[in-house]
Scaffold this active site. Structure first.
Site, PDB file in Angstrom:
ATOM      1  N   CYS A  87       2.882   5.129  24.775  1.00 14.69           N
ATOM      2  CA  CYS A  87       3.283   6.542  24.881  1.00 14.69           C
ATOM      3  C   CYS A  87       2.436   7.745  24.817  1.00 14.69           C
ATOM      4  O   CYS A  87       1.387   7.525  24.377  1.00 14.69           O
ATOM      5  CB  CYS A  87       5.024   6.842  24.586  1.00 14.69           C
ATOM      6  SG  CYS A  87       4.952   6.951  22.679  1.00 14.69           S
ATOM      7  N   ARG A 125       9.057   7.281  21.535  1.00 16.14           N
ATOM      8  CA  ARG A 125       9.219   5.971  22.287  1.00 16.14           C
ATOM      9  C   ARG A 125       8.602   4.890  21.978  1.00 16.14           C
ATOM     10  O   ARG A 125       9.347   3.731  21.692  1.00 16.14           O
ATOM     11  CB  ARG A 125       8.972   6.477  23.822  1.00 16.14           C
ATOM     12  CG  ARG A 125       9.864   7.508  24.424  1.00 16.14           C
ATOM     13  CD  ARG A 125       9.324   8.280  25.874  1.00 16.14           C
ATOM     14  NE  ARG A 125       7.921   9.187  25.472  1.00 16.14           N
ATOM     15  CZ  ARG A 125       7.138   9.483  26.187  1.00 16.14           C
ATOM     16  NH1 ARG A 125       7.429   9.477  27.592  1.00 16.14           N
ATOM     17  NH2 ARG A 125       5.989  10.208  25.962  1.00 16.14           N
ATOM     18  N   ASP A 168      10.647  11.687  27.639  1.00 17.12           N
ATOM     19  CA  ASP A 168      10.201  11.978  26.234  1.00 17.12           C
ATOM     20  C   ASP A 168      11.360  12.978  25.638  1.00 17.12           C
ATOM     21  O   ASP A 168      11.565  14.061  26.038  1.00 17.12           O
ATOM     22  CB  ASP A 168       8.820  12.993  26.780  1.00 17.12           C
ATOM     23  CG  ASP A 168       8.163  13.360  25.190  1.00 17.12           C
ATOM     24  OD1 ASP A 168       8.753  13.150  24.142  1.00 17.12           O
ATOM     25  OD2 ASP A 168       7.349  14.121  25.201  1.00 17.12           O
TER      26      ASP A 168
HETATM   27  P1  4NP Z   1       6.101  10.100  22.438  1.00 13.91           P
HETATM   28  O1  4NP Z   1       6.844  11.647  22.309  1.00 13.91           O
HETATM   29  O2  4NP Z   1       4.938  10.173  23.303  1.00 13.91           O
HETATM   30  O3  4NP Z   1       7.418   9.467  22.898  1.00 13.91           O
HETATM   31  O4  4NP Z   1       5.573   9.726  20.797  1.00 13.91           O
HETATM   32  C1  4NP Z   1       6.153  12.752  21.862  1.00 13.91           C
HETATM   33  C2  4NP Z   1       5.392  13.128  20.587  1.00 13.91           C
HETATM   34  C3  4NP Z   1       4.850  14.063  20.138  1.00 13.91           C
HETATM   35  C4  4NP Z   1       4.464  15.080  21.433  1.00 13.91           C
HETATM   36  C5  4NP Z   1       4.860  14.848  22.513  1.00 13.91           C
HETATM   37  C6  4NP Z   1       5.737  13.619  22.942  1.00 13.91           C
HETATM   38  N1  4NP Z   1       3.679  16.181  20.999  1.00 13.91           N
HETATM   39  O5  4NP Z   1       3.537  16.952  22.093  1.00 13.91           O
HETATM   40  O6  4NP Z   1       3.049  16.111  19.952  1.00 13.91           O
END
Ligand code: 4NP
Length: 147
Positions: free
Chosen positions: A3, A9, A116
């Protein structure tokens, strides 16, 4: 399992998939950004996983690296941006064929992307868990029938 941040995720996807597959499978997760490198999963992901009897608390975020294309047979991406970013990291056709959208690989005809949940609430994390759990069931079946 890949991800963006490897804190929401894909840690859930890793945790769920590890439960579904025999121990002979090496399951790991990574992010396309290194912003959260070394951090444990988001506390909301840990909580939702715990609610479903899965411990993901010891995982640590890491960015995807070039050698992952060689190390892994399958690379599942949580959304289209992540897929495009991962594909852009290699010109090798053999490696590119290892990369797919998680929900597409899982034959989910309703959703293409695992949304997300980072800016959302616990309900969003639960929805993500459900999508991943259903997808992991299908993918684990595909992988174990190919052994
Ligand atoms: P992930 O979620 O991709 O599912 O781990 C996110 C984690 C951090 C961020 C965005 C989505 N961020 O902008 O830092």
């Amino acid at each position: 399992m890949v991800c963006l941040g490897n804190i929401c995720r894909s840690p859930l996807a890793e945790g769920i998939m590890k439960v579904k597959l025999p121990e002979s499978f090496f399951v790991d997760s990574a992010g396309t950004i290194s912003m959260h490198e070394g951090k444990h999963p988001d506390s909301r992901s840990i909580k939702i996983a715990t609610n479903h009897g899965i411990d993901i608390s010891k995982q640590r975020s890491r960015p995807i690296v070039k050698s992952d294309f060689e190390t892994f047979d399958k690379i599942y991406c949580m959304d289209i941006n992540v897929y495009q970013e991962v594909i852009s990291r290699t010109n090798n056709e053999k490696y590119r064929q290892k990369v797919s959208l998680f929900l597409e690989a899982a034959g989910n005809h309703k959703n293409t992307e695992v949304p997300d949940p980072y800016w959302g609430d616990l309900n969003d994390f639960e929805e993500v868990f459900q999508l991943l759990e259903e997808g992991c069931n299908t993918i684990a079946q595909q992988l174990t029938h190919n052994v």
